[in-house]
Design an enzyme around this catalytic site. Structure first.
Site, mmCIF file in Angstrom:
data_model
loop_
_atom_site.group_PDB
_atom_site.id
_atom_site.type_symbol
_atom_site.label_atom_id
_atom_site.label_comp_id
_atom_site.label_asym_id
_atom_site.label_seq_id
_atom_site.Cartn_x
_atom_site.Cartn_y
_atom_site.Cartn_z
ATOM 1 N N ASP A 10 9.677 1.656 -2.877
ATOM 2 C CA ASP A 10 8.412 2.026 -2.728
ATOM 3 C C ASP A 10 7.708 1.505 -3.992
ATOM 4 O OD1 ASP A 10 6.066 2.925 -1.607
ATOM 5 O OD2 ASP A 10 6.517 4.984 -1.992
ATOM 6 N N GLU A 70 8.404 -2.124 0.528
ATOM 7 C CA GLU A 70 7.423 -1.736 1.386
ATOM 8 C C GLU A 70 6.360 -2.693 1.008
ATOM 9 O OE1 GLU A 70 5.837 2.299 2.934
ATOM 10 O OE2 GLU A 70 5.130 1.888 0.874
ATOM 11 N N ASP A 143 7.817 9.348 -3.590
ATOM 12 C CA ASP A 143 7.913 8.046 -3.774
ATOM 13 C C ASP A 143 9.380 7.721 -3.416
ATOM 14 O OD1 ASP A 143 5.348 7.038 -5.270
ATOM 15 O OD2 ASP A 143 6.049 8.732 -5.957
#
Length: 161
Positions: A10, A70, A143
């Site tokens: 992330d 991501e 996260d």
């Protein structure tokens, strides 16, 4: 059916979440999770270097078969979006330099894949990650929980060539 090790990321420049899972078919098991942290008092280029070095270390330690990252989503603060984009760039470069395949996922794909609903909130994502990986509690911080979700969904989508 072989076991695949997936590193989920992330991206961020202050805090980059990571999660490592081992996937076999549609099952996954937890290996580790956490965050690469950088200090706001450091020069931005130093923060990018620390992020890149953290990813390189994770790759060397966990030897993933693929890395799921991501994609950026629209942010109203253009300055923040640009910094996150630069952090994502050094992350992708570290993975490409290591010769590891990349699966890129939108936030909606991750939420849909882990919860069945593309508008799920962070608490719902963390709860489903906990259930999917049979953890005793929700992974933290957010996260890292998101990175585990990215790894799980990326592992389901990754097909070795």
């Amino acid at each position: 059916m072989s076991i695949r090790r997936i590193l989920g990321i992330d991206p961020g420049f202050g805090r980059t979440g990571f999660g490592v899972v081992e996937a076999r078919g549609s099952d996954a098991s937890w290996v580790t999770h956490g965050c690469i942290m950088t200090s706001a008092s450091d020069d931005f280029t130093e923060r990018l270097r620390k992020t890149r070095d953290g990813i390189v270390e994770l790759i060397h330690t966990h030897i993933p078969d693929c890395v799921a990252v991501e994609q950026l989503f629209f942010q109203t603060n253009a300055k923040t979006a640009m910094k996150v984009g630069m952090a994502r760039g050094v992350i992708l470069l570290a993975v490409v330099d290591a010769g590891i395949p990349i699966v890129e996922l939108t936030p909606n794909q991750v939420k849909q894949g882990i919860t069945g609903w593309g508008a799920a909130d962070k608490k719902q994502v963390a709860s489903m990650v906990r259930m999917f990986l049979t953890l005793k509690e929700n992974p933290t911080p957010d996260d890292a929980a998101d990175a585990l979700a990215i790894a799980i969904v990326g592992g389901l989508l990754y097909r070795p060539k």
